[in-house]
Motif scaffolding. Sequence first.
Motif, PDB file in Angstrom:
ATOM      1  N   LEU A 158      10.521  -0.475   6.000  1.00 47.12           N
ATOM      2  CA  LEU A 158      11.108  -1.122   4.825  1.00 47.12           C
ATOM      3  C   LEU A 158      10.021  -1.622   3.878  1.00 47.12           C
ATOM      4  O   LEU A 158      10.152  -1.503   2.647  1.00 47.12           O
ATOM      5  CB  LEU A 158      12.009  -2.277   5.258  1.00 47.12           C
ATOM      6  CG  LEU A 158      13.371  -1.910   5.845  1.00 47.12           C
ATOM      7  CD1 LEU A 158      14.099  -3.160   6.317  1.00 47.12           C
ATOM      8  CD2 LEU A 158      14.224  -1.158   4.824  1.00 47.12           C
ATOM      9  N   ALA A 159       8.947  -2.182   4.434  1.00 45.95           N
ATOM     10  CA  ALA A 159       7.851  -2.681   3.596  1.00 45.95           C
ATOM     11  C   ALA A 159       7.213  -1.544   2.815  1.00 45.95           C
ATOM     12  O   ALA A 159       6.942  -1.668   1.605  1.00 45.95           O
ATOM     13  CB  ALA A 159       6.810  -3.394   4.458  1.00 45.95           C
ATOM     14  N   VAL A 160       6.966  -0.413   3.495  1.00 49.98           N
ATOM     15  CA  VAL A 160       6.361   0.735   2.817  1.00 49.98           C
ATOM     16  C   VAL A 160       7.273   1.255   1.716  1.00 49.98           C
ATOM     17  O   VAL A 160       6.815   1.599   0.619  1.00 49.98           O
ATOM     18  CB  VAL A 160       6.036   1.850   3.835  1.00 49.98           C
ATOM     19  CG1 VAL A 160       5.646   3.138   3.122  1.00 49.98           C
ATOM     20  CG2 VAL A 160       4.925   1.408   4.771  1.00 49.98           C
ATOM     21  N   TRP A 161       8.577   1.288   1.951  1.00 49.71           N
ATOM     22  CA  TRP A 161       9.497   1.836   0.956  1.00 49.71           C
ATOM     23  C   TRP A 161       9.731   0.883  -0.206  1.00 49.71           C
ATOM     24  O   TRP A 161       9.730   1.303  -1.367  1.00 49.71           O
ATOM     25  CB  TRP A 161      10.820   2.212   1.630  1.00 49.71           C
ATOM     26  CG  TRP A 161      10.775   3.631   2.105  1.00 49.71           C
ATOM     27  CD1 TRP A 161      10.111   4.102   3.207  1.00 49.71           C
ATOM     28  CD2 TRP A 161      11.354   4.771   1.471  1.00 49.71           C
ATOM     29  NE1 TRP A 161      10.245   5.459   3.303  1.00 49.71           N
ATOM     30  CE2 TRP A 161      11.013   5.916   2.268  1.00 49.71           C
ATOM     31  CE3 TRP A 161      12.134   4.956   0.349  1.00 49.71           C
ATOM     32  CZ2 TRP A 161      11.426   7.200   1.926  1.00 49.71           C
ATOM     33  CZ3 TRP A 161      12.556   6.233   0.012  1.00 49.71           C
ATOM     34  CH2 TRP A 161      12.206   7.330   0.780  1.00 49.71           C
ATOM     35  N   VAL A 162       9.953  -0.388   0.076  1.00 49.80           N
ATOM     36  CA  VAL A 162      10.204  -1.344  -1.013  1.00 49.80           C
ATOM     37  C   VAL A 162       8.981  -1.471  -1.905  1.00 49.80           C
ATOM     38  O   VAL A 162       9.064  -1.371  -3.140  1.00 49.80           O
ATOM     39  CB  VAL A 162      10.616  -2.720  -0.447  1.00 49.80           C
ATOM     40  CG1 VAL A 162      10.673  -3.763  -1.562  1.00 49.80           C
ATOM     41  CG2 VAL A 162      11.973  -2.626   0.243  1.00 49.80           C
ATOM     42  N   PHE A 163       7.806  -1.667  -1.295  1.00 41.52           N
ATOM     43  CA  PHE A 163       6.595  -1.794  -2.098  1.00 41.52           C
ATOM     44  C   PHE A 163       6.104  -0.444  -2.599  1.00 41.52           C
ATOM     45  O   PHE A 163       5.351  -0.378  -3.564  1.00 41.52           O
ATOM     46  CB  PHE A 163       5.512  -2.514  -1.289  1.00 41.52           C
ATOM     47  CG  PHE A 163       5.700  -3.993  -1.221  1.00 41.52           C
ATOM     48  CD1 PHE A 163       5.061  -4.824  -2.125  1.00 41.52           C
ATOM     49  CD2 PHE A 163       6.532  -4.561  -0.273  1.00 41.52           C
ATOM     50  CE1 PHE A 163       5.238  -6.192  -2.077  1.00 41.52           C
ATOM     51  CE2 PHE A 163       6.727  -5.929  -0.218  1.00 41.52           C
ATOM     52  CZ  PHE A 163       6.081  -6.755  -1.131  1.00 41.52           C
ATOM     53  N   GLY A 164       6.551   0.644  -1.942  1.00 40.42           N
ATOM     54  CA  GLY A 164       6.260   1.964  -2.467  1.00 40.42           C
ATOM     55  C   GLY A 164       6.986   2.205  -3.786  1.00 40.42           C
ATOM     56  O   GLY A 164       6.425   2.780  -4.731  1.00 40.42           O
ATOM     57  N   LEU A 165       8.237   1.740  -3.876  1.00 38.16           N
ATOM     58  CA  LEU A 165       8.961   1.843  -5.146  1.00 38.16           C
ATOM     59  C   LEU A 165       8.316   0.971  -6.222  1.00 38.16           C
ATOM     60  O   LEU A 165       8.347   1.316  -7.411  1.00 38.16           O
ATOM     61  CB  LEU A 165      10.427   1.458  -4.932  1.00 38.16           C
ATOM     62  CG  LEU A 165      11.221   2.438  -4.056  1.00 38.16           C
ATOM     63  CD1 LEU A 165      12.590   1.876  -3.712  1.00 38.16           C
ATOM     64  CD2 LEU A 165      11.375   3.777  -4.756  1.00 38.16           C
ATOM     65  N   ARG A 166       7.729  -0.132  -5.800  1.00 37.61           N
ATOM     66  CA  ARG A 166       6.950  -0.936  -6.750  1.00 37.61           C
ATOM     67  C   ARG A 166       5.776  -0.130  -7.280  1.00 37.61           C
ATOM     68  O   ARG A 166       5.444  -0.176  -8.477  1.00 37.61           O
ATOM     69  CB  ARG A 166       6.449  -2.210  -6.054  1.00 37.61           C
ATOM     70  CG  ARG A 166       5.446  -3.023  -6.862  1.00 37.61           C
ATOM     71  CD  ARG A 166       4.911  -4.182  -6.024  1.00 37.61           C
ATOM     72  NE  ARG A 166       3.884  -4.921  -6.746  1.00 37.61           N
ATOM     73  CZ  ARG A 166       2.597  -4.605  -6.754  1.00 37.61           C
ATOM     74  NH1 ARG A 166       2.186  -3.525  -6.081  1.00 37.61           N
ATOM     75  NH2 ARG A 166       1.723  -5.330  -7.420  1.00 37.61           N
ATOM     76  N   MET A 167       5.101   0.623  -6.385  1.00 33.96           N
ATOM     77  CA  MET A 167       3.989   1.466  -6.804  1.00 33.96           C
ATOM     78  C   MET A 167       4.457   2.529  -7.799  1.00 33.96           C
ATOM     79  O   MET A 167       3.763   2.839  -8.772  1.00 33.96           O
ATOM     80  CB  MET A 167       3.352   2.139  -5.591  1.00 33.96           C
ATOM     81  CG  MET A 167       2.602   1.209  -4.660  1.00 33.96           C
ATOM     82  SD  MET A 167       1.000   0.717  -5.320  1.00 33.96           S
ATOM     83  CE  MET A 167       0.071   2.241  -5.137  1.00 33.96           C
ATOM     84  N   PHE A 168       5.640   3.106  -7.558  1.00 37.34           N
ATOM     85  CA  PHE A 168       6.168   4.101  -8.479  1.00 37.34           C
ATOM     86  C   PHE A 168       6.313   3.534  -9.889  1.00 37.34           C
ATOM     87  O   PHE A 168       5.987   4.192 -10.883  1.00 37.34           O
ATOM     88  CB  PHE A 168       7.537   4.596  -7.995  1.00 37.34           C
ATOM     89  CG  PHE A 168       7.458   5.810  -7.131  1.00 37.34           C
ATOM     90  CD1 PHE A 168       7.194   7.055  -7.679  1.00 37.34           C
ATOM     91  CD2 PHE A 168       7.647   5.721  -5.764  1.00 37.34           C
ATOM     92  CE1 PHE A 168       7.127   8.188  -6.878  1.00 37.34           C
ATOM     93  CE2 PHE A 168       7.589   6.845  -4.959  1.00 37.34           C
ATOM     94  CZ  PHE A 168       7.318   8.082  -5.511  1.00 37.34           C
ATOM     95  N   MET A 169       6.818   2.310  -9.977  1.00 32.12           N
ATOM     96  CA  MET A 169       7.017   1.707 -11.291  1.00 32.12           C
ATOM     97  C   MET A 169       5.693   1.275 -11.913  1.00 32.12           C
ATOM     98  O   MET A 169       5.461   1.458 -13.107  1.00 32.12           O
ATOM     99  CB  MET A 169       7.953   0.507 -11.165  1.00 32.12           C
ATOM    100  CG  MET A 169       9.377   0.870 -10.776  1.00 32.12           C
ATOM    101  SD  MET A 169      10.150   2.009 -11.951  1.00 32.12           S
ATOM    102  CE  MET A 169      10.155   1.020 -13.444  1.00 32.12           C
ATOM    103  N   LYS A 170       4.822   0.715 -11.112  1.00 36.51           N
ATOM    104  CA  LYS A 170       3.548   0.214 -11.638  1.00 36.51           C
ATOM    105  C   LYS A 170       2.658   1.356 -12.117  1.00 36.51           C
ATOM    106  O   LYS A 170       1.971   1.234 -13.138  1.00 36.51           O
ATOM    107  CB  LYS A 170       2.839  -0.602 -10.557  1.00 36.51           C
ATOM    108  CG  LYS A 170       1.520  -1.209 -11.008  1.00 36.51           C
ATOM    109  CD  LYS A 170       0.901  -2.039  -9.896  1.00 36.51           C
ATOM    110  CE  LYS A 170      -0.425  -2.637 -10.346  1.00 36.51           C
ATOM    111  NZ  LYS A 170      -1.070  -3.435  -9.266  1.00 36.51           N
ATOM    112  N   TYR A 171       2.654   2.462 -11.381  1.00 34.19           N
ATOM    113  CA  TYR A 171       1.789   3.596 -11.710  1.00 34.19           C
ATOM    114  C   TYR A 171       2.603   4.790 -12.204  1.00 34.19           C
ATOM    115  O   TYR A 171       2.239   5.942 -11.969  1.00 34.19           O
ATOM    116  CB  TYR A 171       0.974   4.000 -10.473  1.00 34.19           C
ATOM    117  CG  TYR A 171       0.069   2.915  -9.958  1.00 34.19           C
ATOM    118  CD1 TYR A 171      -1.181   2.711 -10.521  1.00 34.19           C
ATOM    119  CD2 TYR A 171       0.463   2.096  -8.914  1.00 34.19           C
ATOM    120  CE1 TYR A 171      -2.026   1.717 -10.050  1.00 34.19           C
ATOM    121  CE2 TYR A 171      -0.376   1.096  -8.436  1.00 34.19           C
ATOM    122  CZ  TYR A 171      -1.609   0.914  -9.007  1.00 34.19           C
ATOM    123  OH  TYR A 171      -2.444  -0.071  -8.541  1.00 34.19           O
TER     124      TYR A 171
END
Length: 476
Positions: A158-171
């Motif tokens: 869950l941590a990888v996916w939730v913060f991974g989606l943050r990475m998608f938006m940030k980058y």
Amino acid sequence: MIESRALDYSFDEEALGFEAPPRGAGVARTLGQGLAVAAMAAGFLALVVVWASGWMRGSWLGLFLSLGLIATGGTATFYLRFAGTVPGIRHDGVVFGSATGRGWIGWGLGLVITGFYILLYWFPQTLEGGVHLVDPLSQILAGKGADHWFLYGLLYTLAVWVFGLRMFMKYRHNRYQQVRTASVMIVQLGLSFVLPNLLKAFHQPEFYFSYFWPLKWSYLWPGDFGIGWLVHHPSRVGLWMVIFGAGMSFVATPVLTYFFGKRWYCSWVCGCGGLAETLGDPWRQLSSKSPRAWRLERVSIYSVLVIIVVTTVLLWIDYAAGHPVFGAAAPLLAKWYGFFIGAIFAGVIGVGFYPILGSRVWCRFGCPQAAVLGLWQKLFSRFRITTNGDQCMSCGNCSAFCEMGIDVRSYAERGENIVRASCVGCGICAAVCPRGVLKLENGTTHADRFYGADRPLDLLISSALRGPDIPFERRD
């Protein structure tokens, strides 16, 4: 046309002690952002209630109201934070923020994460409330009730996916970052969580295809210490798993690293790297770039590599002889390695210290897999980060946000290729460069990356004997 307020702006850092400049007016939160934060708060409240009281524990409703709301609210918060803004990386305030600049929030988060790992490894009975909370999902995937490792795997994913989606938006302006992030998210969900549990459901050996020796040390240890239960499994599937792991360690690793550098694993596949690149992204700037840290890094990571190689050799000698040739030394060394390196270093320190020491503490100072990949990358890989020194304006963004503690700017200013054993090829240095000075490339050969690259043995000996701060000596 420059605005008059910009021309009139004055900020004397020396007089103020280099403190943070005055903040501008904050951006007003939208209704959607407020609802997303409220959903997270409700999820945490439900988690505490379900964990402590047992209310709806073991039900899908309890799982959704707790972890489901936390994940949904967190994802929505990150999406709405970046949606509607101009694409581009913003790091405003990270140095002075309490959560990202070693303030009291950062220290608090570090203590919470560290405390969780201590409970996970040595006091798992304290996590029973959370274990029973995820029972419904475990019944579907693994065909049985959850244990504390299933809970950990779910939280990790869950941590990888939730913060991974943050990475998608940030980058979202950078295709390389999006593809790389998608890779670690898919590998973590598929190969590191779903597949191992499905194997258990079908009464097959639990196996993690994204890990292999020396990172997953037991996949090459003999007998009861490692692969014995795989080799002797009734289905014989375990034998093919052992062959797969050995092939990845001794065939795929050198071949893939030659063509792509260590990034193929450390930034695209590895679960440790995946968590560091997603959950750990807010703290990447905390990694030390000092020469002292670089020297410590070399001594530490290659010491761990030597220990795991020696332990593996001793165990195999004992196993081949059919009796303990070295007495209790080999089993004791194996036990110590699992405790001090596998648990304390990789888990408690490696993740718990994200908010204090940066996101790649384990990868930089302890991971033996990173050490092996780094040697191949330094000596035999075609991968390099090329620089255009004429365009560098020495802003320092690249060095500041290098999670591996590399002073990228010093290479860029000299127009030199960046070829470091520790570089994981995450590409953040190139992404944050305002002038496009840096570029990740795979050349046609390993020998043209820097002077001396065509003599890898000489380079290895020189580097080992003379240290990292003395350049490879030119021979005419």
